[in-house]
Design a protein around this motif. Structure first.
Motif, PDB file in Angstrom:
ATOM      1  N   CYS A  84       0.731  -1.224   0.167  1.00 60.34           N
ATOM      2  CA  CYS A  84       0.159   0.045   0.159  1.00 60.34           C
ATOM      3  C   CYS A  84       0.824   1.177  -0.160  1.00 60.34           C
ATOM      4  N   SER A  85       0.272   2.294  -0.637  1.00 59.08           N
ATOM      5  CA  SER A  85       1.087   3.607  -0.262  1.00 59.08           C
ATOM      6  C   SER A  85       0.783   3.992   0.840  1.00 59.08           C
ATOM      7  N   VAL A  86       1.735   4.449   1.567  1.00 52.64           N
ATOM      8  CA  VAL A  86       1.574   5.035   2.976  1.00 52.64           C
ATOM      9  C   VAL A  86       0.908   6.395   2.969  1.00 52.64           C
ATOM     10  N   VAL A  87       0.016   6.539   3.687  1.00 54.92           N
ATOM     11  CA  VAL A  87      -0.740   8.093   3.472  1.00 54.92           C
ATOM     12  C   VAL A  87      -0.601   8.700   5.149  1.00 54.92           C
ATOM     13  N   PHE A  88      -0.785   9.688   5.243  1.00 50.94           N
ATOM     14  CA  PHE A  88      -1.157  10.647   6.509  1.00 50.94           C
ATOM     15  C   PHE A  88      -2.686  10.840   6.290  1.00 50.94           C
ATOM     16  N   VAL A  89      -3.473  10.585   7.501  1.00 52.57           N
ATOM     17  CA  VAL A  89      -4.733  11.394   7.252  1.00 52.57           C
ATOM     18  C   VAL A  89      -4.726  12.557   8.230  1.00 52.57           C
ATOM     19  N   SER A  90      -4.773  13.719   7.864  1.00 53.83           N
ATOM     20  CA  SER A  90      -4.524  15.081   8.487  1.00 53.83           C
ATOM     21  C   SER A  90      -6.017  15.596   8.718  1.00 53.83           C
ATOM     22  N   PHE A 139     -11.390  15.517   5.558  1.00 51.10           N
ATOM     23  CA  PHE A 139      -9.914  14.948   5.916  1.00 51.10           C
ATOM     24  C   PHE A 139      -8.896  15.386   4.723  1.00 51.10           C
ATOM     25  N   THR A 140      -7.792  15.452   5.040  1.00 50.60           N
ATOM     26  CA  THR A 140      -6.758  15.755   4.005  1.00 50.60           C
ATOM     27  C   THR A 140      -5.989  14.413   3.915  1.00 50.60           C
ATOM     28  N   LEU A 141      -5.855  13.760   2.968  1.00 58.22           N
ATOM     29  CA  LEU A 141      -5.199  12.527   2.598  1.00 58.22           C
ATOM     30  C   LEU A 141      -3.855  13.009   2.043  1.00 58.22           C
ATOM     31  N   VAL A 142      -2.735  12.758   2.836  1.00 60.98           N
ATOM     32  CA  VAL A 142      -1.379  13.242   2.481  1.00 60.98           C
ATOM     33  C   VAL A 142      -0.589  11.816   1.949  1.00 60.98           C
ATOM     34  N   ILE A 143      -0.104  11.885   0.752  1.00 59.78           N
ATOM     35  CA  ILE A 143       0.877  10.672   0.343  1.00 59.78           C
ATOM     36  C   ILE A 143       2.087  10.882   1.020  1.00 59.78           C
ATOM     37  N   ALA A 144       2.444   9.882   1.590  1.00 60.04           N
ATOM     38  CA  ALA A 144       3.969  10.141   2.339  1.00 60.04           C
ATOM     39  C   ALA A 144       4.818  10.189   1.355  1.00 60.04           C
ATOM     40  N   ALA A 171       4.535  13.768  -1.009  1.00 58.74           N
ATOM     41  CA  ALA A 171       4.442  13.439  -2.257  1.00 58.74           C
ATOM     42  C   ALA A 171       3.337  14.061  -3.039  1.00 58.74           C
ATOM     43  N   ALA A 172       2.301  14.053  -2.038  1.00 58.09           N
ATOM     44  CA  ALA A 172       1.085  14.743  -2.739  1.00 58.09           C
ATOM     45  C   ALA A 172       0.008  14.840  -1.494  1.00 58.09           C
ATOM     46  N   TRP A 173      -1.030  15.652  -1.930  1.00 58.57           N
ATOM     47  CA  TRP A 173      -2.015  15.636  -0.948  1.00 58.57           C
ATOM     48  C   TRP A 173      -3.553  15.857  -1.671  1.00 58.57           C
ATOM     49  N   MET A 174      -4.443  15.368  -0.969  1.00 56.81           N
ATOM     50  CA  MET A 174      -5.758  15.555  -1.557  1.00 56.81           C
ATOM     51  C   MET A 174      -6.669  16.026  -0.363  1.00 56.81           C
ATOM     52  N   ILE A 175      -7.383  16.818  -0.696  1.00 57.13           N
ATOM     53  CA  ILE A 175      -8.509  17.334   0.271  1.00 57.13           C
ATOM     54  C   ILE A 175      -9.730  16.700   0.086  1.00 57.13           C
ATOM     55  N   CYS A 176     -10.305  16.088   0.879  1.00 55.16           N
ATOM     56  CA  CYS A 176     -11.374  15.277   0.646  1.00 55.16           C
ATOM     57  C   CYS A 176     -12.797  15.732   1.507  1.00 55.16           C
ATOM     58  N   ASN A 177     -13.853  15.784   1.039  1.00 58.04           N
ATOM     59  CA  ASN A 177     -15.196  15.732   1.821  1.00 58.04           C
ATOM     60  C   ASN A 177     -15.545  14.239   1.792  1.00 58.04           C
ATOM     61  N   VAL A 178     -16.487  14.155   3.102  1.00 54.93           N
ATOM     62  CA  VAL A 178     -16.793  12.791   3.436  1.00 54.93           C
ATOM     63  C   VAL A 178     -18.167  12.488   2.484  1.00 54.93           C
ATOM     64  N   GLU A 179     -18.233  11.322   1.624  1.00 53.30           N
ATOM     65  CA  GLU A 179     -19.312  11.104   0.802  1.00 53.30           C
ATOM     66  C   GLU A 179     -19.994  10.081   1.717  1.00 53.30           C
ATOM     67  N   SER A 180     -19.627   9.200   2.379  1.00 54.01           N
ATOM     68  CA  SER A 180     -20.074   8.408   3.000  1.00 54.01           C
ATOM     69  C   SER A 180     -19.292   7.529   4.279  1.00 54.01           C
ATOM     70  N   GLN A 189      -2.984  18.103  -4.941  1.00 51.41           N
ATOM     71  CA  GLN A 189      -1.716  18.682  -5.596  1.00 51.41           C
ATOM     72  C   GLN A 189      -0.642  17.613  -5.439  1.00 51.41           C
ATOM     73  N   ASP A 190       0.114  17.494  -6.783  1.00 53.22           N
ATOM     74  CA  ASP A 190       1.324  16.653  -6.666  1.00 53.22           C
ATOM     75  C   ASP A 190       2.746  17.343  -6.589  1.00 53.22           C
ATOM     76  N   THR A 191       3.454  16.987  -5.813  1.00 54.79           N
ATOM     77  CA  THR A 191       4.580  17.644  -5.474  1.00 54.79           C
ATOM     78  C   THR A 191       5.962  17.159  -6.279  1.00 54.79           C
ATOM     79  N   GLY A 192       5.758  15.766  -6.892  1.00 55.93           N
ATOM     80  CA  GLY A 192       6.919  15.355  -7.853  1.00 55.93           C
ATOM     81  C   GLY A 192       7.429  14.491  -7.049  1.00 55.93           C
ATOM     82  N   LYS A 193       7.336  14.532  -5.834  1.00 55.83           N
ATOM     83  CA  LYS A 193       8.419  13.601  -5.025  1.00 55.83           C
ATOM     84  C   LYS A 193       7.861  12.227  -5.033  1.00 55.83           C
ATOM     85  N   PRO A 194       8.771  10.996  -4.705  1.00 58.31           N
ATOM     86  CA  PRO A 194       8.293   9.845  -4.790  1.00 58.31           C
ATOM     87  C   PRO A 194       7.696   9.370  -3.520  1.00 58.31           C
ATOM     88  N   PRO A 195       6.692   8.357  -3.590  1.00 57.69           N
ATOM     89  CA  PRO A 195       5.858   8.134  -2.437  1.00 57.69           C
ATOM     90  C   PRO A 195       6.487   6.988  -1.711  1.00 57.69           C
TER      91      PRO A 195
END
Ligand SMILES: Cc1cc2nc3c(=O)[nH]c(=O)nc-3n(C[C@H](O)[C@H](O)[C@H](O)COP(=O)(O)O)c2cc1C
Length: 159
Positions: free
Chosen positions: A13-19, A63-68, A112-121, A139-145
């Motif tokens: 899995c891609s490691v993510v941070f839930v901020s 929540f903001t999903l941050v791709i580590a 590496a990137a982040w995605m701001i998300c609204n809760v759908e369900s 936003q994609d920073t171009g850094k490797p995940p």
């Protein structure tokens, strides 16, 4: 269940941070995520119930999903092992953040990137709450995940 019989051990899995943030409270935890749809920008995270992360997502409905990034191995261990109820992890681990005006939730430097998300369900299952998030900004920073597999952390190499 021993780890060799555990999907958490086998599934890369891609490691993510839930901020998360709501009012004066904020938190960040290590997790994994899965896309739900190719057509719609939907993804799923699974959050253990009773944790501050769950509470702040329920209160804020986002929540903001941050791709580590590949440099985040230590941070992934730190915010993946400490509960945020009684400690501000951003202060405890001296996490420097990238300012982002779309959301209160903080994004660690080196992401590496982040995605701001609204809760759908959301759905409860076996002590976890599955949140389906709709990405509203990214936003994609171009850094490797950073990748998680068999209790280890890896970076990506083209094959
Ligand atoms: C690699 C890794 C992946 C993790 N994935 C998840 C996950 O998907 N869901 C979850 O609830 N906890 C996961 N955790 C554990 C949480 O990050 C940990 O319980 C954290 O302390 C919760 O923070 P909080 O109590 O401040 O919300 C993971 C930990 C690591 C190290």
């Amino acid at each position: 269940m021993d780890r060799e019989n555990n999907v958490f051990y086998w599934l890369p899995c891609s490691v993510v941070f839930v901020s998360t943030a709501h009012g004066a409270a904020r938190d960040i935890m290590t997790a994994t995520a899965m896309f739900v749809s190719e057509k719609e920008p939907l993804l799923a995270i699974s959050v253990a119930q009773g944790h501050l992360t769950e509470k702040l997502i329920l209160e804020s409905a986002k929540f903001t999903l941050v791709i580590a990034g590949a440099s985040h191995k230590q941070l992934a261990k730190q915010v993946g092992s400490v509960k945020g109820d009684n400690v501000d992890k951003f202060e405890k681990f001296s996490i420097k953040s990238i300012s982002e005006t779309w959301s209160q939730a903080l994004i660690p430097e080196g992401a590496a990137a982040w995605m701001i998300c609204n809760v759908e369900s959301s759905h409860e299952i076996q002590g976890y709450r599955i949140f389906i998030g709709r990405v509203v900004s990214q936003q994609d920073t171009g850094k490797p995940p950073l990748i998680w597999h068999k209790d280890g952390f890896f970076s990506l190499h083209e094959v």
